[in-house]
Design a protein around this motif. Sequence first.
Motif, short mmCIF file in Angstrom:
data_model
loop_
_atom_site.label_atom_id
_atom_site.label_comp_id
_atom_site.label_asym_id
_atom_site.label_seq_id
_atom_site.Cartn_x
_atom_site.Cartn_y
_atom_site.Cartn_z
N ASN A 16 -8.22 3.57 -2.81
CA ASN A 16 -8.90 3.96 -1.59
C ASN A 16 -8.82 5.47 -1.32
O ASN A 16 -7.84 6.12 -1.70
CB ASN A 16 -8.31 3.22 -0.39
N LEU B 11 -12.63 4.64 5.53
CA LEU B 11 -11.87 4.28 4.33
C LEU B 11 -12.87 3.94 3.23
O LEU B 11 -13.62 2.97 3.34
CB LEU B 11 -10.97 3.07 4.59
N ARG B 12 -12.91 4.79 2.20
CA ARG B 12 -13.79 4.50 1.06
C ARG B 12 -13.01 3.63 0.08
O ARG B 12 -12.07 4.07 -0.57
CB ARG B 12 -14.26 5.78 0.38
N ARG B 13 -13.42 2.39 0.03
CA ARG B 13 -12.70 1.39 -0.75
C ARG B 13 -13.17 1.34 -2.19
O ARG B 13 -14.35 1.22 -2.46
CB ARG B 13 -12.91 0.00 -0.14
N SER C 56 -15.78 1.71 4.73
CA SER C 56 -15.40 0.71 5.73
C SER C 56 -14.64 1.38 6.87
O SER C 56 -14.22 2.53 6.75
CB SER C 56 -14.50 -0.36 5.09
N GLN D 225 -6.86 -2.13 -4.99
CA GLN D 225 -7.68 -1.12 -4.33
C GLN D 225 -7.25 0.30 -4.69
O GLN D 225 -6.07 0.59 -4.79
CB GLN D 225 -7.60 -1.28 -2.81
N ASN E 78 -12.73 -1.32 -4.66
CA ASN E 78 -12.26 -2.71 -4.70
C ASN E 78 -12.34 -3.29 -6.10
O ASN E 78 -13.34 -3.14 -6.79
CB ASN E 78 -13.12 -3.58 -3.77
N TYR F 77 0.84 -1.20 0.00
CA TYR F 77 0.00 0.00 0.00
C TYR F 77 0.87 1.25 0.00
O TYR F 77 1.92 1.29 0.66
CB TYR F 77 -0.90 0.03 1.23
N PRO G 64 -8.41 0.21 8.03
CA PRO G 64 -7.83 -1.13 7.87
C PRO G 64 -7.04 -1.52 9.11
O PRO G 64 -6.56 -0.65 9.85
CB PRO G 64 -6.92 -0.98 6.65
N GLU H 141 -17.47 -0.15 -4.90
CA GLU H 141 -16.99 0.93 -4.03
C GLU H 141 -17.87 0.95 -2.78
O GLU H 141 -19.09 0.82 -2.87
CB GLU H 141 -17.05 2.28 -4.73
#
Length: 306
Positions: free
Chosen positions: A197, A178-180, A162, A195, A182, A43, A165, A159
């Motif tokens: 994010n 956290l707007r993922r 969440s 991802q 995916n 990341y 992480p 999207e």
Amino acid sequence: MKKLLLLFIAAVFTGSVNAQSKFEQDRKAIEALAGFYKVTFNYAETFAPDTAYKFHPRYNSWGYEWAVIAEDSPKKIVIQHLLVVGDSTVIKHWREDWVYEDQTLLSFDHDNTWKKVKLSVADLKGKWIQRVYQVDDSPRYESIGTWVHVDGRHQWQSETDSPLPRREFTKRSDYNVLRRGNRIYLTKDGWMFEQDNKKIVRSASGDKLLAQEKGYEEFTKADESKFAYAEQWWKQQKNYWDDVRLVWDAVYASNPVVKIAGKKDGKVLFEHLFDLGDQSVKEKWDSVKNKVEVRKVIDSYLISNS
């Protein structure tokens, strides 16, 4: 007239076959996520609207993970991930439920709170919800998307919001959502979880973007012999965690909002449930005993919304 009727029947039949074929392709792609893997985690923050923002260090890690199918029915596939450390340590990791055209979605708000959302039938057509759970089977995030099978590629994307992480949950407090973005796709050696994010600060006045990041979790097929202890461990623990899932299902069904407390008696929820799992195996509890004890623990962490 007869010719037109035959053409109509043929068209309906062909459409039905194609739809069924697409559904089966979806199922096979999801089932392909299970297996024995080496997983690498990478990341990096890539952008921030505030030029004074200091990018956090990149995150790189790896481990071995067994993704085992815990339930498989026509419109629902449950995959449990088990983290393997060395030759004698197994950690029950995240779980993903894939559910076809389900109208209920548990949406993350903030501050350990999830709200039940009802989706329209039109929005669900041909789509799968991926429900991702924490190590103790409490909610993490849920999102909806369409599997696409084209040019030999099999891909699903969505999207959703969440919690932070796990890699940042205990280290940061400068954002709370956290707007993922995916994207999951199969590869020749396993699969990739890519991802895009957005790290969001959510408050009563709205959402503010703190930073964006790019993430890659690559699952590469590994030698099954490395997972012998994990297979033995899961055989002992599986019945207990099946019961934990059933208790959580009852909680989700009866609560339009789920809010979970932090520590109780110095422990977070997963620590209590992990301890119960060991006790259940040691004392050979039956399903009834499991559910009673698990429900007591979970109820003690639920925060009333009345």
